[in-house]
Design an enzyme around this catalytic site. Sequence first.
Site, PDB file in Angstrom:
ATOM      1  N   LYS A 211       0.744  -1.117   0.014  1.00 28.51           N
ATOM      2  CA  LYS A 211       0.000   0.103   0.108  1.00 28.51           C
ATOM      3  C   LYS A 211       0.997   1.246   0.078  1.00 28.51           C
ATOM      4  CE  LYS A 211      -2.414  -3.475   2.101  1.00 28.51           C
ATOM      5  NZ  LYS A 211      -1.912  -4.690   2.859  1.00 28.51           N
ATOM      6  N   ASP A 216       3.605  13.938  -5.131  1.00 23.12           N
ATOM      7  CA  ASP A 216       4.506  15.061  -5.768  1.00 23.12           C
ATOM      8  C   ASP A 216       6.095  14.741  -5.318  1.00 23.12           C
ATOM      9  OD1 ASP A 216       2.638  16.416  -6.904  1.00 23.12           O
ATOM     10  OD2 ASP A 216       2.512  17.826  -5.383  1.00 23.12           O
ATOM     11  N   HIS A 381      -5.746  -5.104  12.503  1.00 29.35           N
ATOM     12  CA  HIS A 381      -5.036  -5.336  11.279  1.00 29.35           C
ATOM     13  C   HIS A 381      -3.824  -4.941  11.182  1.00 29.35           C
ATOM     14  CE1 HIS A 381      -4.988  -5.137   6.636  1.00 29.35           C
ATOM     15  NE2 HIS A 381      -5.335  -6.448   6.685  1.00 29.35           N
ATOM     16  N   LYS A 383       0.003  -3.719  11.308  1.00 27.41           N
ATOM     17  CA  LYS A 383       1.349  -4.296  11.286  1.00 27.41           C
ATOM     18  C   LYS A 383       2.537  -3.449  11.857  1.00 27.41           C
ATOM     19  CE  LYS A 383      -1.025  -5.540   7.206  1.00 27.41           C
ATOM     20  NZ  LYS A 383      -1.875  -6.568   7.934  1.00 27.41           N
TER      21      LYS A 383
END
Length: 463
Positions: A211, A216, A381, A383
Amino acid sequence: MNTSVLTAGIALLHLLGMFAAMHAVTHTRTPQGAIGWALGLLLLPYVTLLPYLYLGSSRFLGYHPGHAVAPPRAQPEVSPGAAPIAPACARFSAIGALQGRPFRSGHRLRLLIDGEAAFRVMLAAMAAAEHCLLVQFFIIHDDVLGRRLQQVLLQRAAAGVRVCVLFDGVGSHALPQHYIDTLRAGGVAIHRFATHRWRNRFQLNFRNHRKIVVVDGKRAFIGGLNVGDEYLGLKPPLAPWRDTQLELRGPAVADLQQLFADDWRWITGELPPLLPSPADGDASALVVASGPADPLETGSLFFTAAIHAARERVWLSTPYFVPDNAVRSALQLAVLRGVDVRVLIPARPDHRTVFLASTLHAHHAVRAGIRVFRYQPGFLHQKALLIDRDSAAIGSMNLDSRSFRLNFEVTALVVDTAFAGAVETMLGEDFSRSLAVTEAEYRDAPYLRRVAMHVARLFDPLL
């Protein structure tokens, strides 16, 4: 005649099974996996040949990540105008060498806790893009959050911003074609990350779990969040959804751009725009990338090296606790050194088989002196990894064989006392909302459930 054809077909299947078994023995990464595949292919080829075709490969062929060939030692790098590299980075020199890239100085970091807060910041950052926007998620859903993302991407493309989007073909299998077509019609370059080439064509195991959002070339976001309403905690029974994203500014953003570029070039044959990433703070950071194209088992080695570096504490948060032998041994040795080792895992399952295997691993961990906790309010969830009082990592890597060997992953390892303190506060609050796992969890479980745990563990190499 029919009997002869049937006999010939069975003989052919067994012959193909024998050749496939030879391939499995010589190419499967783990001895357990090699034995399992070989026995199945030799004894029941009509059952196992097709699954082996889709699941049996252990290497992603033809893909050449920039970190795949590491020098003997990756020296820290001080960026122009940045503070010196933190001396504690030396403890993680093996991880830098594994990556073939150095720790860099000059970073500003921010924890974004849970989906609503994280996406509010990420979508605002994307909406402010002026030149280039790189967006990559494992899962994108065509729901309320997915359409919020779609509108921001279309608006930026209409404003002349170069917008490049990648999503995983397996993780986003439910994404409708009209969602993609709408973006392309609006000037967004969007592609599905897939196995792509004939040598990997049938493989479903290899997934791009990264992810990454880069705005920019100056701001980047990584972590555990995908694009879907469930990540905002809007879908019971897993709600509220507990997750963490990291905002990063500084030279390591260039490394995240390069990771995106590796994936983009694999699919399109071209490079996306790559912009300068100036220093913007004092923290030292190293981007840790891993994947099934790596010559070494990068994910497992990262966790093993980080845990071995600990002298005071190792706090881990992971939705899937299925460690391999190396990571399990590192955690046990840390306990023997007197390190405070804690592992935070979910109390609710999202994948039953993984949850059963995790429960058995948690039992063995508790017996070895590792403190394991189950997060109670909702599904966990995130990490996250905290090492001592100065180092922490946030990213997409789970503590399982899929993240160690089958998925493309990314994590940022940060050496900075202030950032580690923020992670400590966050995890401390999570532990306060958790219950300790005891041996009674396994001992008092019904017999058939205990058997199911041991059966699930047989699938560790695929979990």
